[in-house]
Design an enzyme around this catalytic site. Structure first.
Site, PDB file in Angstrom:
ATOM      1  N   ASP A 343     -10.185  18.227  -5.441  1.00 24.91           N
ATOM      2  CA  ASP A 343      -9.996  16.812  -5.155  1.00 24.91           C
ATOM      3  C   ASP A 343      -9.234  16.661  -3.836  1.00 24.91           C
ATOM      4  O   ASP A 343      -8.268  17.391  -3.582  1.00 24.91           O
ATOM      5  CB  ASP A 343      -9.195  16.187  -6.307  1.00 24.91           C
ATOM      6  N   GLU A 373     -13.744  17.870  -1.590  1.00 28.87           N
ATOM      7  CA  GLU A 373     -13.871  16.683  -0.744  1.00 28.87           C
ATOM      8  C   GLU A 373     -13.180  16.942   0.588  1.00 28.87           C
ATOM      9  O   GLU A 373     -11.957  17.118   0.615  1.00 28.87           O
ATOM     10  CB  GLU A 373     -13.200  15.487  -1.407  1.00 28.87           C
TER      11      GLU A 373
END
Length: 682
Positions: A343, A373
């Protein structure tokens, strides 16, 4: 300032090299080791095991021993105790130079009490389910061989139509043989039938905002639900997904049982991990044990907030990097986890990501998948060391390709359109994404995660409907600025009023424009070079009723409705067929930049159409030549293709590896808003 500099120097000289932080349990000895270089005193607070007995026994359960620990080199405090301490609870109590002291849970704790209030000493070998020692990690020759499926543990099974007994639990994945009234597979058997290779689980480490003591109550209680991006204890499974959160061993055993069940079906397990921030800052174990070290600060000494949640973990500092690498390794080794999705990976420095990838692939397994990400949420002082698109080149991990995502669907929550949703002029950018982003930011296709939607933002069905201006027609949820739902007293009422499938004629599902655009969007993902990722329920036309941020919206919005499998069976069959096509034909899974440059050749592009040829022979495919055509226009088209006998295997909402029809005249008729695939061996 001098004091701060002195502290930083002290900490930098006191980084610990060993790999035994936390508790090491031997037959009749227990070793405790904690890193806290600024403390002037450290005590171990030891509590007897919880018995779960009567209230009269509670005073004994709260009985505490405060045992002094010894300071050693490298900022380490140690204590060795004789005897069997299995199931004992423990905390650390550091005292600092200014006289203040606090109680902290061991950040390296491997087991905790309910809601993570104390660490617990466990013999991990006692937590192995039957067959664990024979568990085999599914092998992955290349990341591009994976088909990823993002899934929330609770969403998977909580809805009554799942037919699952262990609703919302890890053990839901162990239930086999479930079918609906028409004989369609449900649960884990559905995943096997669909053909995905890996389940990418949204956070399953111990997170903060769900009360584990109340989670099995009313399923309409939204407080029982969260996505889990609020880390509490990184090395412990979340208790709300266990049958008993009050028994520290149960959550460990059941997590392993889930992994074992998926491995037994040939499916790998990816963990979504959130090392970029913690739920709490001042109250976190990190801050309590080493104040000011684990979190980045702005120039004025305040916590920086690149995560948008109040803090960001200082991954570039030696002991923080060490913690992350050892934590990830722990999940890979103790729990046999097959991969990790990071994340806000942009907030993790590139050195940490590269070291982590190298260590996992050389010392644990080359099959482990790593991706994340490549952005932060807000500005970060990390600056040029952020792990962004391009920094992954040749480093053994992949990044989400939001460029390709936007080209295919448009913006994430609005009316903006992309190629599959009707925009003009997207063909050049689409061609870049189809070829594994090798002309964009990758060294090769294994470095790009191709997707159109995941848990964040509108899901696929809702986004496509939004681009068509159907938001009001389908009665999608609309939130006012204060967070209330417009025109409704509750989420339940709003969902009841929503009609996400109003436009679909059950007799002609595949003729519906919203359906066709959805299938085209993920059809592009599943036939492009790179690593494909689909969101759970796309294959059932899952809707979240227009809710673009459902992290606290509860089961009524998030649960997967398994009755939709029989309602939309042609959709499921289409996804299954495309996944089979991809997995059985290596031309869709080229390994290198050179292979793509040499063997993916453009035929035609423009006006909402893109056609190209794959050289199957070069990829040792059983099909010599493969043609793929994406037509996003509302008109049928006739496309000129190379001469030969062509077997059409994907068209009109049908997909697989079997010939639907044959063409020979150098022209192929393709339908409006469709994907066509055909092959030739002549």
């Amino acid at each position: 300032m001098i004091e701060e500099d002195k502290q930083e120097l002290l900490i930098s000289e006191d980084t610990y090299k060993g790999r035994d932080l936390g508790v090491t349990l031997e037959a009749q000895t227990c070793h405790f080791k904690v890193w806290s270089p600024l403390a002037v005193q450290m005590e171990l607070l030891l509590y007897p095991p919880l018995t779960g007995g009567s209230p009269e026994e509670e005073p004994n359960q709260l009985k505490q021993q405060a045992l002094p620990m010894q300071k050693k080199g490298q900022g380490i405090w140690v204590l060795e105790l004789e005897g069997d301490l299995n199931s004992y609870r423990y905390m650390y109590k550091p005292t600092f130079e200014d006289g203040h002291s606090t109680n902290a849970v061991d950040p390296y704790a491997r087991a905790v009490t309910m809601n993570g209030e104390m660490g617990v000493i466990v013999r991990l070998e006692q937590t192995h389910p039957n067959g664990w020692s024979e568990d085999i990690r599914p092998e992955l020759t290349s990341p591009v061989d994976a088909v990823l499926y993002e899934l929330h543990v609770r969403d998977f099974s909580i809805q009554p139509s799942s037919g699952i007994t262990n609703k919302g639990k890890y053990m839901a994945f162990t239930e086999t043989g479930l079918r609906d009234s028409e004989g369609n597979t449900l649960g884990i058997d559905h995943l096997v039938e669909l053909g995905i290779t890996h389940v990418h689980l949204m956070p399953v480490f111990d997170f903060a905002t769900v009360d584990e003591s109340k989670v099995d109550g009313d399923t309409s209680d939204d407080s029982n639900y969260n996505w889990g991006y609020d880390p509490l204890h990184y090395n412990v499974p979340e208790g709300s997904y266990a049958s008993r959160a009050d028994d520290p061993e149960t959550r460990i055993r059941e997590f392993k049982s889930m992994v074992l069940a998926l491995h037994n079906k040939g499916i790998g397990v990816i963990m979504d991990v959130v090392y970029n921030h913690t739920f709490d800052t001042a109250g976190s174990s990190f801050e309590k044990l080493v104040p000011g070290y684990y979190y980045r600060q702005n120039a004025d000494g305040t916590y920086s907030n690149g995560s948008g949640t109040g803090n960001e973990v200082a991954t570039e500092r030696t002991m923080v990097r060490k913690f992350i690498i050892e934590s990830v390794r722990y999940w890979a080794e103790e729990y046999h986890v097959d991969g990790f999705r990071f994340d806000l990976m942009g907030l993790i420095d590139t050195t940490t990501m590269k070291q982590l990838a190298a260590e996992l692939h050389t010392e644990v397994s080359p099959s482990i998948l790593l991706y994340g990400e490549p952005w932060g949420a807000l500005d970060s002082p990390l600056g040029d060391d952020m792990t962004q698109k391009g920094t992954q080149r040749g480093a053994g991990f992949a990044v989400f390709n939001d460029n390709f995502r936007g080209v295919i669907k448009g913006d994430s929550d609005g009316m903006g359109t992309g190629f599959a949703t009707g925009a003009d002029g997207k063909e050049d950018e689409l061609w870049t994404g189809i070829r594994g982003a090798i002309q964009d930011f990758t060294d090769g296709p294994s470095e790009t995660i191709n997707y159109v939607t995941v848990h964040d933002n509108l899901n696929l069905w809702d986004k496509v409907a939004r681009t068509q201006g159907l938001h009001d027609t389908l009665n999608f949820l609309t939130y006012d600025e204060d967070g209330s739902i417009r025109g409704c007293q509750s989420v339940e009422e709003a969902v009841e009023k929503a009609k996400p499938y109003l436009q679909i004629d059950p007799e002609h599902i595949l003729e519906n424009e919203t359906v066709r655009r959805s299938l085209l969007a993920n059809g592009i993902v599943l036939t492009s070079q790179g690593v494909p990722l689909i969101a759970a329920g796309d294959e059932l036309l899952r809707s979240k009723y227009g809710d673009a941020n459902s992290h606290q919206s509860g089961d009524v919005v998030n649960a997967i409705h398994w009755e939709q499998k029989k309602l939309f069976k042609p959709i499921f069959d289409y996804y299954r067929g495309l996944i089979r096509l991809r997995r059985e034909h290596p031309a869709f899974r080229l390994r290198t930049r050179e292979e793509i440059e040499n063997h993916v050749c453009l035929i035609e592009k423009g006006n909402g159409l893109l056609a190209y040829e794959l050289n199957g022979t070069a990829a040792s495919d059983s099909w010599e030549r493969i043609v793929v055509i994406y037509n996003a226009a509302k008109e049928n088209r006739d496309i000129s293709v190379p001469t030969g006998t062509w077997n059409v295997i994907v068209e009109k909402g049908q997909a697989g590896i079997d010939t639907i029809r044959t063409i020979q005249d150098g022209q192929v008729h393709v339908n409006a808003i469709s994907l066509t695939v055909m092959y030739s061996n002549s």
